[in-house]
Design a protein around this motif. Structure first.
Motif, PDB file in Angstrom:
ATOM      1  N   LEU A 136      52.171  53.524  31.702  1.00  0.00           N
ATOM      2  CA  LEU A 136      50.798  53.909  32.049  1.00  0.00           C
ATOM      3  C   LEU A 136      49.784  53.113  31.244  1.00  0.00           C
ATOM      4  CD1 LEU A 136      51.077  57.771  32.492  1.00  0.00           C
ATOM      5  CD2 LEU A 136      50.539  56.072  34.226  1.00  0.00           C
ATOM      6  N   ARG A 137      50.049  52.913  29.958  1.00  0.00           N
ATOM      7  CA  ARG A 137      49.080  52.189  29.129  1.00  0.00           C
ATOM      8  C   ARG A 137      49.050  50.702  29.471  1.00  0.00           C
ATOM      9  NH1 ARG A 137      51.217  55.391  24.880  1.00  0.00           N
ATOM     10  NH2 ARG A 137      49.984  57.289  24.629  1.00  0.00           N
ATOM     11  N   VAL A 138      50.195  50.185  29.951  1.00  0.00           N
ATOM     12  CA  VAL A 138      50.209  48.789  30.395  1.00  0.00           C
ATOM     13  C   VAL A 138      49.328  48.634  31.639  1.00  0.00           C
ATOM     14  CG1 VAL A 138      51.637  46.978  31.408  1.00  0.00           C
ATOM     15  CG2 VAL A 138      52.413  48.172  29.367  1.00  0.00           C
ATOM     16  N   VAL A 139      49.468  49.613  32.558  1.00  0.00           N
ATOM     17  CA  VAL A 139      48.631  49.591  33.765  1.00  0.00           C
ATOM     18  C   VAL A 139      47.148  49.667  33.375  1.00  0.00           C
ATOM     19  CG1 VAL A 139      47.981  50.929  35.809  1.00  0.00           C
ATOM     20  CG2 VAL A 139      50.374  50.513  35.303  1.00  0.00           C
ATOM     21  N   TYR A 140      46.861  50.555  32.418  1.00  0.00           N
ATOM     22  CA  TYR A 140      45.485  50.698  31.921  1.00  0.00           C
ATOM     23  C   TYR A 140      44.960  49.352  31.386  1.00  0.00           C
ATOM     24  CZ  TYR A 140      41.758  52.191  28.723  1.00  0.00           C
ATOM     25  OH  TYR A 140      40.564  52.323  28.050  1.00  0.00           O
ATOM     26  N   GLY A 141      45.770  48.700  30.551  1.00  0.00           N
ATOM     27  CA  GLY A 141      45.359  47.425  29.954  1.00  0.00           C
ATOM     28  C   GLY A 141      45.183  46.343  31.002  1.00  0.00           C
ATOM     29  N   LEU A 142      46.129  46.316  31.929  1.00  0.00           N
ATOM     30  CA  LEU A 142      46.071  45.319  32.991  1.00  0.00           C
ATOM     31  C   LEU A 142      44.800  45.496  33.826  1.00  0.00           C
ATOM     32  CD1 LEU A 142      47.957  43.054  33.705  1.00  0.00           C
ATOM     33  CD2 LEU A 142      49.162  44.545  35.281  1.00  0.00           C
ATOM     34  N   ALA A 143      44.494  46.756  34.159  1.00  0.00           N
ATOM     35  CA  ALA A 143      43.295  47.044  34.959  1.00  0.00           C
ATOM     36  C   ALA A 143      42.040  46.661  34.184  1.00  0.00           C
ATOM     37  CB  ALA A 143      43.257  48.520  35.347  1.00  0.00           C
ATOM     38  N   ALA A 144      42.027  46.958  32.885  1.00  0.00           N
ATOM     39  CA  ALA A 144      40.875  46.597  32.060  1.00  0.00           C
ATOM     40  C   ALA A 144      40.700  45.077  32.032  1.00  0.00           C
ATOM     41  CB  ALA A 144      41.049  47.139  30.640  1.00  0.00           C
ATOM     42  N   GLY A 145      41.824  44.363  31.897  1.00  0.00           N
ATOM     43  CA  GLY A 145      41.777  42.908  31.871  1.00  0.00           C
ATOM     44  C   GLY A 145      41.270  42.339  33.190  1.00  0.00           C
ATOM     45  N   ILE A 146      41.757  42.911  34.297  1.00  0.00           N
ATOM     46  CA  ILE A 146      41.326  42.445  35.622  1.00  0.00           C
ATOM     47  C   ILE A 146      39.847  42.750  35.823  1.00  0.00           C
ATOM     48  CG2 ILE A 146      41.611  42.832  38.107  1.00  0.00           C
ATOM     49  CD1 ILE A 146      44.628  43.287  37.496  1.00  0.00           C
ATOM     50  N   SER A 147      39.427  43.915  35.360  1.00  0.00           N
ATOM     51  CA  SER A 147      38.018  44.291  35.452  1.00  0.00           C
ATOM     52  C   SER A 147      37.147  43.216  34.775  1.00  0.00           C
ATOM     53  CB  SER A 147      37.823  45.644  34.768  1.00  0.00           C
ATOM     54  OG  SER A 147      36.483  45.946  34.555  1.00  0.00           O
ATOM     55  N   PHE A 148      37.583  42.803  33.586  1.00  0.00           N
ATOM     56  CA  PHE A 148      36.807  41.813  32.855  1.00  0.00           C
ATOM     57  C   PHE A 148      36.848  40.449  33.553  1.00  0.00           C
ATOM     58  CE2 PHE A 148      35.827  38.889  29.373  1.00  0.00           C
ATOM     59  CZ  PHE A 148      34.663  39.477  28.922  1.00  0.00           C
ATOM     60  N   TYR A 149      38.004  40.141  34.122  1.00  0.00           N
ATOM     61  CA  TYR A 149      38.160  38.879  34.860  1.00  0.00           C
ATOM     62  C   TYR A 149      37.191  38.822  36.038  1.00  0.00           C
ATOM     63  CZ  TYR A 149      40.480  35.202  37.605  1.00  0.00           C
ATOM     64  OH  TYR A 149      40.754  34.067  38.322  1.00  0.00           O
ATOM     65  N   LEU A 150      37.150  39.921  36.818  1.00  0.00           N
ATOM     66  CA  LEU A 150      36.280  39.954  37.995  1.00  0.00           C
ATOM     67  C   LEU A 150      34.806  39.900  37.571  1.00  0.00           C
ATOM     68  CD1 LEU A 150      38.144  42.560  40.228  1.00  0.00           C
ATOM     69  CD2 LEU A 150      38.131  40.062  40.422  1.00  0.00           C
ATOM     70  N   GLY A 151      34.482  40.646  36.508  1.00  0.00           N
ATOM     71  CA  GLY A 151      33.107  40.624  36.015  1.00  0.00           C
ATOM     72  C   GLY A 151      32.703  39.215  35.606  1.00  0.00           C
ATOM     73  N   TRP A 152      33.552  38.590  34.816  1.00  0.00           N
ATOM     74  CA  TRP A 152      33.269  37.235  34.330  1.00  0.00           C
ATOM     75  C   TRP A 152      33.086  36.266  35.491  1.00  0.00           C
ATOM     76  CZ3 TRP A 152      31.418  35.072  30.275  1.00  0.00           C
ATOM     77  CH2 TRP A 152      31.604  33.711  30.038  1.00  0.00           C
ATOM     78  N   LEU A 153      33.960  36.420  36.498  1.00  0.00           N
ATOM     79  CA  LEU A 153      33.875  35.562  37.681  1.00  0.00           C
ATOM     80  C   LEU A 153      32.542  35.774  38.392  1.00  0.00           C
ATOM     81  CD1 LEU A 153      35.472  33.556  39.391  1.00  0.00           C
ATOM     82  CD2 LEU A 153      36.368  35.470  40.701  1.00  0.00           C
ATOM     83  N   LEU A 154      32.172  37.039  38.562  1.00  0.00           N
ATOM     84  CA  LEU A 154      30.934  37.378  39.262  1.00  0.00           C
ATOM     85  C   LEU A 154      29.716  36.780  38.536  1.00  0.00           C
ATOM     86  CD1 LEU A 154      29.573  38.975  41.543  1.00  0.00           C
ATOM     87  CD2 LEU A 154      29.535  40.958  40.040  1.00  0.00           C
ATOM     88  N   TRP A 155      29.660  36.953  37.231  1.00  0.00           N
ATOM     89  CA  TRP A 155      28.504  36.416  36.478  1.00  0.00           C
ATOM     90  C   TRP A 155      28.452  34.895  36.583  1.00  0.00           C
ATOM     91  CZ3 TRP A 155      27.440  40.973  37.012  1.00  0.00           C
ATOM     92  CH2 TRP A 155      28.004  42.043  36.358  1.00  0.00           C
ATOM     93  N   ASN A 156      29.639  34.267  36.536  1.00  0.00           N
ATOM     94  CA  ASN A 156      29.684  32.814  36.686  1.00  0.00           C
ATOM     95  C   ASN A 156      29.152  32.391  38.050  1.00  0.00           C
ATOM     96  OD1 ASN A 156      31.384  30.770  34.682  1.00  0.00           O
ATOM     97  ND2 ASN A 156      31.750  32.923  34.269  1.00  0.00           N
ATOM     98  N   VAL A 157      29.578  33.120  39.096  1.00  0.00           N
ATOM     99  CA  VAL A 157      29.143  32.783  40.455  1.00  0.00           C
ATOM    100  C   VAL A 157      27.624  32.912  40.566  1.00  0.00           C
ATOM    101  CG1 VAL A 157      29.206  33.548  42.869  1.00  0.00           C
ATOM    102  CG2 VAL A 157      31.326  33.322  41.577  1.00  0.00           C
ATOM    103  N   ILE A 158      27.086  33.981  39.966  1.00  0.00           N
ATOM    104  CA  ILE A 158      25.624  34.130  39.984  1.00  0.00           C
ATOM    105  C   ILE A 158      24.972  32.919  39.311  1.00  0.00           C
ATOM    106  CG2 ILE A 158      23.690  35.497  39.092  1.00  0.00           C
ATOM    107  CD1 ILE A 158      25.461  37.978  39.458  1.00  0.00           C
ATOM    108  N   GLY A 159      25.551  32.501  38.195  1.00  0.00           N
ATOM    109  CA  GLY A 159      25.028  31.321  37.493  1.00  0.00           C
ATOM    110  C   GLY A 159      25.135  30.072  38.339  1.00  0.00           C
TER     111      GLY A 159
END
Lengths: 245, 103
Positions: free
Chosen positions: A131-154
């Motif tokens: 469960l904690r691995v899933v939690y970490g993975l989801a958190a990491g993906i969340s940050f990946y998508l966020g970072w991608l989105l901000w880059n795209v806006i830039g």
């Protein structure tokens, strides 16, 4: 849906949401990375591949400037390596928890193992168990998508944006790390680690050391470790004296 | 050329992240090493945020009313009091903005 699956889904959602404040803190940096690439004459594809594949903050920014100034390939790669070398510490620190994971999960976590995910996984129990691995993975993906989105806006805003570096937007990043580190200072050895890291990182930065961050961190870790040894030693002496008197 | 550079850079950032997670690597962490590595998070993360506050334009800040310094002080106090990332980031960024752009 089975209970197990439901629990997984819940943990994934929680990981995704828990990462959001850190996602928000890097909005300015993400936009800066995207727009800088366009301003430095990267094609849209190249500018997109930076957050998609390289997925780094400082390394991405510095590499963009180096590529634009026609630095040699060796210089660019060496600089990226130096900036990324702190990840070796993350890998080592998480090794015993993650080395037994199935390959896809291991590769997945490794790919999204940023400063932010490491910061979120500071707790002893983090990333232990499915469960904690899933939690970490989801958190990491969340940050990946966020970072991608901000880059795209830039990338879209591109050259319309003024020079964002002078606005002091990096404070938000410092604030998130303060929020994650300060509450974990619960013992004297951790306090020693933080104080040493704070002083040395500033000194090394002023000396323009390329390995400033990693050097400061490693020396601070050793100081923390040594003070823990001292502490345990004194505790055993205290106990012995206590039992004598 | 830029494409090739980007691909090689991808290899580097991924390798630095993945290398020590690889199970077949011939290293075994001793208890001492594990204990040392327990200090890696506070050490690295502190070494990231402290220079953002104290080093500007390659110089140590000397002004006590510097917005970075004032807002970081607020962030530390709020984080001790609330232990919440939201409150800490929210209040300190607000402080930063007020000190920098309003006062």
């Amino acid at each position: 849906m089975s209970i197990k699956k439901q629990a997984m889904k819940k943990m994934a959602l929680k990981g995704f949401v828990d990462m959001l404040p850190l996602n928000l803190a890097v909005i300015p940096w993400g936009i800066l990375c995207g727009s800088l690439a366009i301003q430095r004459d990267f094609s849209v594809l190249e500018a997109l591949l930076m957050p998609l594949l390289v997925f780094a903050g400082a390394a991405q920014l510095v590499a963009t400037e180096l590529i634009a100034s026609n630095a040699s390939m060796a210089t660019i790669l060496f600089t990226v390596f130096i900036i990324s070398s702190r990840h070796f510490l993350y890998g080592l620190a998480l090794r015993d928890k993650l080395k037994t994971l199935p390959l896809t999960k291991r590769l997945g976590i490794a790919f999204v193992l940023t400063d932010e995910l490491f910061a979120l996984s500071m707790h002893k129990k983090s990333l232990r168990g499915k469960l904690r691995v899933v939690y970490g993975l989801a958190a990491g993906i969340s940050f990946y998508l966020g970072w991608l989105l901000w880059n795209v806006i830039g990338i879209i805003a591109g050259s319309y944006l003024p020079d964002l570096t002078s606005l002091g937007l990096d404070f938000a990043i410092a604030a998130t790390f303060i929020a994650l580190v300060i509450p974990t200072i619960t013992t004297i050895p951790i306090l020693v680690t933080v104080v040493v890291a704070a002083i040395l990182s500033v000194v090394f930065k002023l000396w323009h050391w390329q390995l400033d961050l990693v050097a400061a961190a490693i020396i601070a870790m050793v100081c923390g470790y040594l003070s823990l040894q001292l502490q345990t030693k004194f505790k055993t002496i205290d106990k012995r004296q206590g039992s004598v008197s | 050329m830029i494409l090739l550079t980007i691909l090689l850079m991808t290899g580097i950032t991924f390798t630095t992240r993945y290398l020590f997670l690889h199970p077949n690597l011939p290293i075994k962490l001793s208890p001492q090493m594990s204990s040392l590595l327990n200090f890696s998070a506070p050490a690295v993360l502190t070494a990231i945020w402290v220079p953002i506050i104290f080093v500007q334009d390659n110089k140590l800040i000397t002004n006590l009313s510097d917005p970075y310094l004032v807002a970081a002080t607020i962030a530390i106090l709020v984080s001790i009091k609330t232990k919440s990332v939201y409150w800490t980031v929210g209040l300190s960024v607000l402080t930063f903005t007020v000190v920098r752009y309003v006062i």
